[in-house]
Design a protein around this motif. Structure first.
Motif, PDB file in Angstrom:
ATOM      1  N   ILE A  77      -1.271  18.629   2.392  1.00 43.83           N
ATOM      2  CA  ILE A  77      -2.141  19.065   1.285  1.00 43.83           C
ATOM      3  C   ILE A  77      -2.276  17.983   0.223  1.00 43.83           C
ATOM      4  O   ILE A  77      -3.367  17.759  -0.319  1.00 43.83           O
ATOM      5  N   ASN A  78      -1.187  17.290  -0.098  1.00 33.37           N
ATOM      6  CA  ASN A  78      -1.249  16.220  -1.101  1.00 33.37           C
ATOM      7  C   ASN A  78      -2.245  15.145  -0.704  1.00 33.37           C
ATOM      8  O   ASN A  78      -3.066  14.696  -1.523  1.00 33.37           O
ATOM      9  N   GLY A  79      -2.171  14.713   0.569  1.00 31.58           N
ATOM     10  CA  GLY A  79      -3.116  13.709   1.033  1.00 31.58           C
ATOM     11  C   GLY A  79      -4.547  14.203   0.995  1.00 31.58           C
ATOM     12  O   GLY A  79      -5.470  13.469   0.642  1.00 31.58           O
ATOM     13  N   MET A  80      -4.740  15.482   1.331  1.00 26.65           N
ATOM     14  CA  MET A  80      -6.088  16.065   1.333  1.00 26.65           C
ATOM     15  C   MET A  80      -6.680  16.110  -0.071  1.00 26.65           C
ATOM     16  O   MET A  80      -7.851  15.754  -0.271  1.00 26.65           O
ATOM     17  N   VAL A  81      -5.886  16.522  -1.042  1.00 27.93           N
ATOM     18  CA  VAL A  81      -6.378  16.652  -2.413  1.00 27.93           C
ATOM     19  C   VAL A  81      -6.771  15.289  -2.980  1.00 27.93           C
ATOM     20  O   VAL A  81      -7.855  15.122  -3.555  1.00 27.93           O
ATOM     21  N   ALA A  82      -5.876  14.300  -2.829  1.00 24.65           N
ATOM     22  CA  ALA A  82      -6.161  12.970  -3.360  1.00 24.65           C
ATOM     23  C   ALA A  82      -7.406  12.378  -2.709  1.00 24.65           C
ATOM     24  O   ALA A  82      -8.270  11.802  -3.383  1.00 24.65           O
ATOM     25  N   SER A  83      -7.528  12.541  -1.396  1.00 26.81           N
ATOM     26  CA  SER A  83      -8.680  12.004  -0.675  1.00 26.81           C
ATOM     27  C   SER A  83      -9.975  12.679  -1.099  1.00 26.81           C
ATOM     28  O   SER A  83     -11.013  12.030  -1.258  1.00 26.81           O
ATOM     29  N   ALA A  97      -3.619   8.830   5.663  1.00 27.49           N
ATOM     30  CA  ALA A  97      -2.726   7.781   5.161  1.00 27.49           C
ATOM     31  C   ALA A  97      -1.861   8.309   4.020  1.00 27.49           C
ATOM     32  O   ALA A  97      -0.651   8.040   3.964  1.00 27.49           O
ATOM     33  N   GLY A  98      -2.473   9.069   3.107  1.00 30.38           N
ATOM     34  CA  GLY A  98      -1.712   9.662   2.014  1.00 30.38           C
ATOM     35  C   GLY A  98      -0.692  10.666   2.510  1.00 30.38           C
ATOM     36  O   GLY A  98       0.440  10.724   2.016  1.00 30.38           O
ATOM     37  N   VAL A 145      -4.775   5.836 -10.768  1.00 27.29           N
ATOM     38  CA  VAL A 145      -3.940   6.941 -11.264  1.00 27.29           C
ATOM     39  C   VAL A 145      -3.498   7.832 -10.104  1.00 27.29           C
ATOM     40  O   VAL A 145      -2.321   8.217  -9.996  1.00 27.29           O
ATOM     41  N   LEU A 146      -4.442   8.183  -9.224  1.00 25.57           N
ATOM     42  CA  LEU A 146      -4.110   9.041  -8.085  1.00 25.57           C
ATOM     43  C   LEU A 146      -3.115   8.365  -7.147  1.00 25.57           C
ATOM     44  O   LEU A 146      -2.203   9.009  -6.616  1.00 25.57           O
ATOM     45  N   ALA A 147      -3.301   7.048  -6.936  1.00 25.40           N
ATOM     46  CA  ALA A 147      -2.357   6.317  -6.088  1.00 25.40           C
ATOM     47  C   ALA A 147      -0.966   6.334  -6.698  1.00 25.40           C
ATOM     48  O   ALA A 147       0.043   6.462  -5.989  1.00 25.40           O
ATOM     49  N   SER A 148      -0.917   6.221  -8.029  1.00 22.50           N
ATOM     50  CA  SER A 148       0.373   6.251  -8.718  1.00 22.50           C
ATOM     51  C   SER A 148       1.033   7.618  -8.595  1.00 22.50           C
ATOM     52  O   SER A 148       2.249   7.730  -8.466  1.00 22.50           O
TER      53      SER A 148
END
Length: 324
Positions: free
Chosen positions: A153-159, A111-112, A204-207
């Motif tokens: 990669i961004n979605g992977m890191v946040a997740s 999703a991210g 914070v991560l969602a932001s």
């Protein structure tokens, strides 16, 4: 459940995904409905990927990102639908805590990544329409590859960060998740730990990981619309808008239902309604993406016709050789 040494508390090792279990009479219908949706989703998105790879005319940044989106949507819907369909057949709604975290990890990752990828596709349309003379040099192959990889990669890191924090929570009852998949809010509501730190980190991560892509998408389309309105001829405006209308529809559906689910008040009255809207962005969006792009995109339709004609010619040649 497994007993622990935490006084009288009991640590939960399994969750029960209630989903649509309150309507047992509809289970067969829901299974068949979601089975058809899943088959069409996978077939449609795989077809888009095959067309993008096979047809030389689709070897452009726009279709490179579209192929990534189709790959992402195939994985996205596969994290939720197969397990939900299995529960309709077996009436088994139990999922292990680790299995729940694993499902949440892949769901959040994809999703991210989709949020980032949609913003990248919006930026691609912005450069193509607002700065056409710079498009060929700016959106080169290396830059496009970096944008696509960065989205994944961004979605992977946040997740990974959020899921690792969730795995440290203690769950001691109740064990019923009032949803059809392991989502953040329904899961942490069951924790007997202090969830304020993880809620703050998640906010914070969602932001950081989703708000900038959303704003980039919004700004890109504001600039695109302004540029299109400045085109003097009606034909020119229609042609420019047709190049981004499909993506705009996809963005509207995805972000519209996503915002309804996560920004609407969390009260029991809207709980069932949120489930319905969750179906839209988790199940229906991956289904309609290939339909929208194939029905509204001239190049995709031409590529499909070309591949179909090649298949017909190949079949005819095979029959001729077989007769000899």
């Amino acid at each position: 459940m497994a007993k622990t040494d935490q006084g009288n508390q009991t640590t939960i090792t399994e969750f029960i995904l209630l989903g649509f279990g309150s309507h047992p009479g509809l289970h067969v219908f829901l299974f068949l409905l979601f089975l058809v949706i899943y088959i069409l989703t996978v077939a449609g998105n795989v077809l888009i990927i095959v067309l993008v790879v096979a047809d030389q005319h689709l070897h452009t940044p726009m279709y490179f990102f579209l192929g990534n989106l189709s790959c992402l949507d195939t994985c996205y819907t596969s994290t939720i639908l197969p397990r939900m369909m299995a529960s309709f057949l077996t009436n088994e709604y139990v999922i292990s805590v680790n299995g729940c975290f694993l499902q949440y990890y892949f769901f959040t990752w994809l999703a991210g990544s989709e949020c980032c990828l949609l913003s990248v596709m919006s930026y691609d349309r912005y450069v193509a329409i607002c700065k056409p003379l710079q498009y060929a040099t700016h959106m080169n192959g290396k830059f496009c590859l970096h944008l696509a990889a960065g989205s994944w990669i961004n979605g992977m890191v946040a997740s990974a960060i959020v899921t690792s924090l969730m795995s440290r929570l203690i769950f001691c009852g109740p064990s019923e998740i009032d949803h059809f998949f392991c989502d953040f809010t329904p899961v942490i509501k069951l924790s007997c730990s202090d969830t304020r730190p993880i809620e703050l980190v998640t906010l914070v991560l969602a932001s950081i990981f989703t708000l900038p892509p959303f704003l980039l998408t919004l700004i890109s389309y504001v600039c695109i619309i302004i540029t299109i309105l400045r085109i003097p001829s009606t034909t020119g405006r229609q042609k420019a808008f047709s190049t981004c209308s499909s993506h705009l529809i996809v963005v509207t559906i995805f972000y519209g239902t996503l915002n309804i689910v996560y920004l609407s008040p969390k009260n029991p009255t809207l709980r069932d309604l949120n489930k319905v809207f969750s179906v839209f962005y988790t199940v229906l969006t991956p289904l309609v993406n290939p339909i929208i792009y194939s029905l509204r995109n001239k190049n995709v339709k031409e590529a499909l016709a070309h591949v179909r004609s090649e298949c017909v010619a190949l079949t005819r040649d095979q029959r001729i050789h077989a007769n000899f």
